[in-house]
Design a protein around this motif. Structure first.
Motif, PDB file in Angstrom:
ATOM      1  N   ARG A 132     -16.236  -8.358  26.298  1.00 28.74           N
ATOM      2  CA  ARG A 132     -16.691  -7.489  27.263  1.00 28.74           C
ATOM      3  C   ARG A 132     -17.823  -8.291  28.387  1.00 28.74           C
ATOM      4  O   ARG A 132     -17.666  -8.058  29.561  1.00 28.74           O
ATOM      5  N   ILE A 135     -17.409  -1.272  32.796  1.00 36.00           N
ATOM      6  CA  ILE A 135     -16.693  -2.136  32.201  1.00 36.00           C
ATOM      7  C   ILE A 135     -16.135  -1.397  30.775  1.00 36.00           C
ATOM      8  O   ILE A 135     -17.096  -1.225  29.927  1.00 36.00           O
ATOM      9  N   SER A 192     -17.165  -8.731  32.283  1.00 38.59           N
ATOM     10  CA  SER A 192     -18.006  -8.299  33.113  1.00 38.59           C
ATOM     11  C   SER A 192     -18.530  -9.528  34.044  1.00 38.59           C
ATOM     12  O   SER A 192     -18.715  -9.277  35.088  1.00 38.59           O
ATOM     13  N   LYS A 229     -17.944  -9.035  38.236  1.00 40.85           N
ATOM     14  CA  LYS A 229     -19.254  -9.416  38.942  1.00 40.85           C
ATOM     15  C   LYS A 229     -19.151 -10.482  39.973  1.00 40.85           C
ATOM     16  O   LYS A 229     -19.692 -10.329  41.141  1.00 40.85           O
TER      17      LYS A 229
END
Ligand code: ARG
Length: 584
Positions: free
Chosen positions: A9, A30, A13, A17
């Motif tokens: 995760r 996410i 993420s 980003k």
């Protein structure tokens, strides 16, 4: 150790980003889930589709951008074997076997496997079991006891400070009736010259209720008894103590059989706090008088007719009740116990009661739900084979103790057929383990929000998602370990190596232990863990079918896989409150 799920995760993420402007990235964007099928890899990310909608770009192109950024993050090539874009923009990810091997090798030496324990020890109050004095425990209390105990065990495994509370129904006007009745009919029991069973108390309770409704004089005597009891008059107090003691003896027998530890802190404990509580609510302007009773009305809590529902904190006769005690208990648990989290395990039917208690507690300033997490852990009904509420043949509520002893005697029959060579004593011991495990597991493995059908035959089967199936897998692994018997010194030099697909599948599942507990901690559903263990046994069986252990070149590595599997089953059992056996 960070769980695989959180590791990935974080990676996704970071990649997202980097690839897209921050304003498009909301916290729920996410989305990583374990893949539903092997052909979709091990984990799946579904964020590209949502992102594509916001950006008005083709989802597969968005997915490609995520993948490209992900591939450039440091260490990713050590962890990830393959990233694939599928269908409308799913990203399927396969974990490297070498990385899985590295993780299971560390799990072998970690007392908490791949779980990260609580950084800050939290104080968690779990209110569970909570039967009513002078009444037998029934299947509803079974669910509360078994689910509550398992949640306590989970938090204890995390290293939290758990306060296990038995909120016994040991206070109220009904005791006046019972005491008055016993003083007249069964003074010997009150004096202690004769003991009695809980079942007798229950009969007297019913008889006293009958007399209360029919006999005005008796009614008056009962009401005087309540006053005497509440003002602490020694005679009444002693009678009450006796009644509580007799009831407690019966509950303790059940807790012992179920191996459940719990502290008795019944409604009576809060009695000295009730007057001040109602006064405080009054001063804060939260009380409305309705038909002489003091009520707290809360916005949004309405009955079917659309009228506001009251939380009644003082009856018109001045007495306090269930609502008052629960509000006082909430306040005490926050103020004095310094709880970080409050959990109440009762049937779903009490959901509204607790929602109102939580809201009233918040309005009165007793609890800040942003600081203290409040959960009502509700559960469905236990049903009989006819699909109706579980009852005895004569239509009465089944006593919990009878239900447990029946499960044990069913188990005894199975044990004597399967292992006639064991001594009678050993058979008896195993029957208790098998019988109690079966009852607990049947309850825990059903999503607690649902009802389930109680069936001795089904819960004691050795196939399917049952405790016996898992126990059998466990005992089998122990016997493999004994047979292969790799010396300690050799094991110390051995590392797990994963080659066969069934080995990799098993290892991946072993690596999901912490992830599973995280989920159970979040939504307080023990069936996450039972499902995990059931799948673990299935992955193990596939591994054992496909991969030779004894005498193979991979023997020692495979022995360690067997060992870790057995230890996780054992640990999982422990969190569920189940017992293992060495042989069966
Ligand atoms: N004694 C109640 C019953 O048997 C359960 C009490 C649950 N706990 C609480 N704090 N109200 O239904």
């Amino acid at each position: 150790m960070q769980t695989l799920l959180t590791l990935f995760r974080d990676l996704f993420s970071r990649a997202i980003k980097q690839a897209f402007p921050a304003e498009f990235i909301e916290s729920d964007l996410i989305e990583i889930t374990p893949s539903t099928s092997e052909k979709f890899g091990h984990y799946q990310c579904n964020s590209a589709m949502k992102l594509a909608k916001m950006l008005q770009q083709p989802p597969r192109a968005v997915a490609q951008a995520i993948v490209t950024h992900l591939e450039h993050l440091p260490s990713v090539s050590e962890w990830v074997e393959k990233l694939e874009i599928a269908g409308p923009g799913f990203i399927n990810m396969t974990v490297r076997a070498e990385y899985l091997a590295q993780r299971v090798n560390s799990m072998l030496h970690e007392p908490y496997f791949d779980l990260t324990r609580s950084e800050k020890k939290e104080k968690i109050v779990v209110d569970f079991s909570s039967p009513n004095v002078a009444k037998e425990m029934h299947v509803g209390h079974l669910r509360s006891t078994v689910i509550g105990d398992s949640l306590c065990r989970l938090f204890e495994f995390y290293g939290d400070d758990v306060l296990r509370l038995n909120h016994l129904g040991d206070w109220g006007t009904a005791f006046g009736m019972l005491i008055a009745y016993m003083k007249e009919e069964h003074a010997d029991v009150l004096k202690g010259t004769r003991t009695c069973e809980l079942s007798e108390l229950m009969e007297w309770y019913k008889a006293s209720k009958k007399r209360f409704d029919e006999d005005e004089e008796f009614k008056k005597r009962s009401q005087l008894e309540v006053v005497a009891l509440q003002s602490g008059e020694p005679d009444s107090q002693a009678a009450w103590n006796k009644i509580v003691d007799i009831s407690r003896r019966a509950y303790c027998q059940i807790y012992q059989l179920l191996d459940v530890k719990i502290i008795d802190r019944g409604e009576s404990f809060y009695n000295p706090l009730l007057k001040a509580l109602v006064h405080d609510l009054d001063v804060k302007g939260l009380v409305t008088i309705s038909d002489g009773a003091k009520c707290v009305y809360l916005e949004g809590f309405k009955n079917r007719e659309g009228e506001l529902l009251p939380l009644m904190v003082q009856k018109s006769d001045g007495g306090f009740n269930y609502d008052t005690t629960d509000l006082a208990a909430l306040r005490q648990r926050v103020d004095e116990e310094k709880a970080d989290r409050l959990i109440y395990v009762t049937d779903q039917g009490q959901g509204n009661h607790f929602a109102m208690i939580f809201k009233a507690g918040e309005n009165a300033g007793y609890v800040d739900p942003k600081k203290v997490r409040l959960d009502h852990v509700g559960f469905g009904l236990v049903l009989g084979a006819d699909g109706k509420k579980f009852k005895t043949r004569s239509g009465e509520v089944e006593k919990l103790i009878d239900l447990l002893t029946t499960a044990i005697s069913h188990a005894k029959k199975i044990i004597s057929e399967r292992t006639p060579e064991l001594s009678a004593e050993e058979q008896e011991k195993n029957a208790i383990v098998l019988g109690i495990n079966a009852v607990k597991y049947a309850d825990l493995s059903c999503n607690r929000h649902h009802d389930y059908v109680f069936s001795y035959d089904k819960m004691l089967r050795f196939e399917g998602n049952t405790a016996s199936f898992l126990l059998y897998a466990y005992v089998r692994i122990l016997s493999i370990k004994r047979r292969v018997a790799v010396p300690e010194s050799v094991l110390a030099e051995t590392a797990i190596v994963l080659t066969h697909p069934s080995e990799i599948n098993l290892a991946l599942h072993l690596c999901r232990f912490g992830e599973t507990l995280e989920q159970m901690k979040q939504d307080l559903l023990p069936n996450h863990l039972t499902d995990y263990l059931y799948n673990l046994a299935e992955y193990f069986n596939a591994f054992f079918r496909d991969c030779r252990v004894e005498g193979s070149p991979e023997q020692n590595s495979r022995w360690l896989l067997c060992d870790l599997t057995a230890r996780l089953i054992q640990q999982g059992f422990d969190i569920l409150g189940l017992k293992t056996l060495e042989r069966m």
